[in-house]
Design an enzyme around this catalytic site. Structure first.
Site, PDB file in Angstrom:
ATOM      1  N   ARG A   1     -17.548   8.008  -9.483  1.00 48.75           N
ATOM      2  CA  ARG A   1     -16.130   7.724  -9.290  1.00 48.75           C
ATOM      3  C   ARG A   1     -15.623   6.904 -10.468  1.00 48.75           C
ATOM      4  NH1 ARG A   1     -14.427   8.595  -4.061  1.00 48.75           N
ATOM      5  NH2 ARG A   1     -12.721   7.142  -4.379  1.00 48.75           N
TER       6      ARG A   1
ATOM      7  N   GLU B   1       0.866  -1.193   0.000  1.00 46.54           N
ATOM      8  CA  GLU B   1       0.000   0.000   0.000  1.00 46.54           C
ATOM      9  C   GLU B   1       0.897   1.235   0.000  1.00 46.54           C
ATOM     10  OE1 GLU B   1      -3.430   0.960   0.011  1.00 46.54           O
ATOM     11  OE2 GLU B   1      -2.393   2.875  -0.063  1.00 46.54           O
TER      12      GLU B   1
ATOM     13  N   HIS C   1     -40.803  -7.949  19.922  1.00 48.07           N
ATOM     14  CA  HIS C   1     -41.622  -6.741  20.056  1.00 48.07           C
ATOM     15  C   HIS C   1     -41.142  -5.973  21.277  1.00 48.07           C
ATOM     16  CE1 HIS C   1     -45.156  -4.160  19.969  1.00 48.07           C
ATOM     17  NE2 HIS C   1     -45.301  -4.398  21.281  1.00 48.07           N
TER      18      HIS C   1
HETATM   19  P1  NAI Z   1     -23.511   8.505  -7.914  1.00 50.02           P
HETATM   20  O1  NAI Z   1     -23.333   7.716  -9.144  1.00 50.02           O
HETATM   21  O2  NAI Z   1     -24.218   7.916  -6.748  1.00 50.02           O
HETATM   22  O3  NAI Z   1     -24.289   9.859  -8.271  1.00 50.02           O
HETATM   23  C1  NAI Z   1     -23.803  10.809  -9.180  1.00 50.02           C
HETATM   24  C2  NAI Z   1     -24.964  11.626  -9.709  1.00 50.02           C
HETATM   25  O4  NAI Z   1     -24.448  12.759 -10.402  1.00 50.02           O
HETATM   26  C3  NAI Z   1     -25.832  10.864 -10.698  1.00 50.02           C
HETATM   27  O5  NAI Z   1     -27.160  10.904 -10.247  1.00 50.02           O
HETATM   28  C4  NAI Z   1     -25.620  11.621 -12.005  1.00 50.02           C
HETATM   29  O6  NAI Z   1     -26.778  11.640 -12.810  1.00 50.02           O
HETATM   30  C5  NAI Z   1     -25.276  13.030 -11.532  1.00 50.02           C
HETATM   31  N1  NAI Z   1     -24.503  13.856 -12.482  1.00 50.02           N
HETATM   32  C6  NAI Z   1     -23.490  13.463 -13.282  1.00 50.02           C
HETATM   33  N2  NAI Z   1     -23.002  14.531 -13.982  1.00 50.02           N
HETATM   34  C7  NAI Z   1     -23.728  15.624 -13.604  1.00 50.02           C
HETATM   35  C8  NAI Z   1     -23.704  17.025 -13.954  1.00 50.02           C
HETATM   36  N3  NAI Z   1     -22.827  17.519 -14.813  1.00 50.02           N
HETATM   37  N4  NAI Z   1     -24.604  17.843 -13.363  1.00 50.02           N
HETATM   38  C9  NAI Z   1     -25.498  17.360 -12.471  1.00 50.02           C
HETATM   39  N5  NAI Z   1     -25.568  16.055 -12.109  1.00 50.02           N
HETATM   40  C10 NAI Z   1     -24.679  15.190 -12.654  1.00 50.02           C
HETATM   41  O7  NAI Z   1     -22.032   9.000  -7.516  1.00 50.02           O
HETATM   42  P2  NAI Z   1     -21.454   9.613  -6.169  1.00 50.02           P
HETATM   43  O8  NAI Z   1     -22.527  10.171  -5.324  1.00 50.02           O
HETATM   44  O9  NAI Z   1     -20.347  10.488  -6.599  1.00 50.02           O
HETATM   45  O10 NAI Z   1     -20.869   8.336  -5.447  1.00 50.02           O
HETATM   46  C11 NAI Z   1     -19.804   7.612  -6.043  1.00 50.02           C
HETATM   47  C12 NAI Z   1     -19.788   6.180  -5.608  1.00 50.02           C
HETATM   48  O11 NAI Z   1     -19.484   6.047  -4.245  1.00 50.02           O
HETATM   49  C13 NAI Z   1     -21.097   5.497  -5.862  1.00 50.02           C
HETATM   50  O12 NAI Z   1     -20.881   4.533  -6.852  1.00 50.02           O
HETATM   51  C14 NAI Z   1     -21.470   4.854  -4.560  1.00 50.02           C
HETATM   52  O13 NAI Z   1     -21.730   3.501  -4.783  1.00 50.02           O
HETATM   53  C15 NAI Z   1     -20.270   5.031  -3.657  1.00 50.02           C
HETATM   54  N6  NAI Z   1     -20.695   5.477  -2.332  1.00 50.02           N
HETATM   55  C16 NAI Z   1     -21.441   4.652  -1.559  1.00 50.02           C
HETATM   56  C17 NAI Z   1     -21.904   5.055  -0.339  1.00 50.02           C
HETATM   57  C18 NAI Z   1     -22.751   4.136   0.461  1.00 50.02           C
HETATM   58  O14 NAI Z   1     -22.767   2.952   0.184  1.00 50.02           O
HETATM   59  N7  NAI Z   1     -23.481   4.620   1.447  1.00 50.02           N
HETATM   60  C19 NAI Z   1     -21.603   6.379   0.194  1.00 50.02           C
HETATM   61  C20 NAI Z   1     -20.863   7.179  -0.712  1.00 50.02           C
HETATM   62  C21 NAI Z   1     -20.419   6.722  -1.904  1.00 50.02           C
END
Ligand code: NAI
Length: 474
Positions: A273, A35, A445
């Site tokens: 991402r 790493e 419950h």
């Molecule tokens: P995301 O894929 O969840 O959401 C990105 C959003 O940005 C989409 O709805 C897309 O339509 C929109 N978008 C793209 N270009 C745009 C623009 N120019 N203007 C306006 N909207 C636009 O991606 P996010 O939130 O960045 O998360 C990345 C990754 O991290 C996800 O794949 C998720 O699985 C993971 N993650 C998971 C979490 C959890 O499990 N609780 C918490 C945080 C992240």
């Protein structure tokens, strides 16, 4: 420069790489984990764990302000952001520090260095302290290099005005205004966190809805909450760029085809991402990289090059820590010569918004697209005793079953502790359970889990505490 021979080498100590390394050690495989940064990857350092620390502190802050109905009153709560950040940092330090100890304890070598392929079986290790490079020759090499935030034109990350999730998590002060580009998981989790600390929130989502891929009705509950708390959500809103004007950031966006301007203090860009497949010599191995930058793998996490494997974000969606860990553990068994494959039937998805959303399996739309006729059972938290007793009644549990045999196809929860409640659904789907299996399992419950049982009963037309949509034929 020394040549070190190992049976297995894992590149990247995130939630894909380190469980793989631990399991390899347990299985007696001579392995090394390398790493370049701190152990724990995005999840432990700048993702899941620090965000959940801030989210839970914020929840408490919010509850303290909204407990008058319960007969509780406090002096006005105050936020000491520096202290909250220090507390969060302590949790991260404890967890990341524990990773190397666990890896070593299992019998795998842990090395801090930058790895670079020089051939399909050879990796060069560069050390930050100037120590001469080493070459590792390994029969099995695991790529667990993770992902990075996507940058979009017009919004270069600068850590001041334009933030990625890492910078947002480290904010030393609560900004007055925050604009989130992207109404996905990160935008809403972090946006809502700051909103609850007093930030005015604006979300710009390019698609016609927020949280694409998540059950629509669940997403609506969160959207309503954000708006109720004074936030704005604009869908069909494509962010175009921003400029500094009179001491504030002015974001230009096309909303429903019309260009609009939004004034803000910070811009959180969370538009997805991208996998990390460049910068470490992968091209020298012949490993194929797919169109969206992901490394295609089979059910044994094997790439197109024998002996090179990939786990976690780098090998495809969903980019979730628990998916990465599962892949890493499966792969360790594959490398150890076991006949294991990755045949997970479900990977739960949790969004740590307020209220939380958690899902496992298919949505109604996905099940119907597969040509299935479905029943939908639904139970609202508003009529559940425990939910009332904790003062968190927004949301519901929804169960999708196959009309043919009542098999559970999907479970979608929005509401209190959805993140913990979903594991029962995961087990049900993994075991091929029917709605009866959940309905006839006696649930304690008064608990929130009763909502899962009642939703299963509702899908069968047998719910006790709400009206049923159909009579079951006896
Ligand atoms: P995301 O894929 O969840 O959401 C990105 C959003 O940005 C989409 O709805 C897309 O339509 C929109 N978008 C793209 N270009 C745009 C623009 N120019 N203007 C306006 N909207 C636009 O991606 P996010 O939130 O960045 O998360 C990345 C990754 O991290 C996800 O794949 C998720 O699985 C993971 N993650 C998971 C979490 C959890 O499990 N609780 C918490 C945080 C992240």
């Amino acid at each position: 420069m020394a040549t070190i021979k190992k049976k297995a080498l894992i590149i990247g100590a995130g939630t894909g790489g380190y469980p793989c390394a631990i399991r390899l050690g347990q299985l007696g495989v001579d392995a090394m984990l390398v790493e370049k940064d701190k152990a724990g990857g995005v999840c432990l350092n700048v993702g899941c764990i620090p965000s959940k620390a801030l989210i839970s502190a914020t929840k408490l802050y919010h509850k303290a302000q909204h407990s008058a109905e319960m007969g509780l009153s406090f002096g006005a709560p105050a936020v000491d952001m520096a202290k909250m950040q220090a507390w969060k940092g302590g949790i991260v330090k404890k967890l990341t520090g524990g990773v190397a100890t666990l890896v070593k304890g299992a019998g795998t070598q842990y090395v801090t260095a930058t790895a670079e392929f020089i051939g399909p079986k050879q990796v060069k290790l560069r050390y930050a302290d100037g120590k001469p490079d080493d070459i590792v020759e390994a029969e099995h090499i695991v790529v667990a290099t993770g992902s990075l935030p996507i940058e979009i034109p017009g919004f270069k990350f600068d850590g001041k005005r334009v933030l990625d999730s890492t910078a947002a998590l480290d904010l030393a002060v609560v900004p007055k205004r925050m604009l989130c580009v992207g109404g996905g998981i990160i935008g809403l989790e972090l946006g809502q966190t700051f909103q609850r600390l007093g930030t005015q929130l604006v979300v710009l989502e390019g698609l016609g809805r927020i949280l694409n891929g998540v059950d629509n009705e669940c997403a609506d509950v969160v959207a309503r909450q954000i708006k109720k708390d004074g936030g704005q959500i604009h869908v069909n809103a494509k962010a175009l760029g921003w400029e500094e004007r009179n001491g504030e950031a002015i974001v230009k966006a096309e909303v429903d085809g019309k260009v609009q301007e939004f004034a803000t203090d910070v811009i959180l860009v969370a538009v997805g991402r991208r996998p990390v497949t460049k910068g470490f010599g992968l091209e020298k191995t012949g490993v194929k990289v797919g169109e969206r930058g992901f490394i295609p793998v089979d059910q044994r996490q094997q790439t197109n090059v024998p002996g090179i494997y990939a786990v976690g974000d780098v090998c495809g969606q969903p980019m979730l820590a628990h998916k990465a860990s599962h892949e890493g553990e499966v792969l360790a068994e594959v490398i150890a010569g076991k006949k294991t494959i990755n045949d997970a039937r479900q990977i739960p998805n949790v969004v740590f918004t307020e209220p939380e959303i958690a899902s496992s399996g298919l949505t109604k739309e996905e099940a119907e697209a597969q040509g299935r006729q479905v029943n939908v059972g639904k139970f609202p938290f508003s009529v559940l005793g425990r939910a009332m007793a904790i003062g968190e009644t927004a949301g519901f549990v929804k169960i999708i079953t196959d009309q043919k045999d009542d098999r559970v196809l999907g479970v979608h929860i929005v509401g209190p502790e959805a993140s913990d409640l979903i594991s029962e659904a995961g087990l049900a789907i993994e075991m091929g359970a029917f709605a009866e299996d959940i309905a006839l399992t006696v649930h304690p419950h008064p608990t929130l889990g009763e909502a899962v049982m009642e939703a299963a009963k509702h899908a069968l037309g047998e719910a006790i505490h709400i009206a049923n949509p159909r009579k079951k034929a006896h």
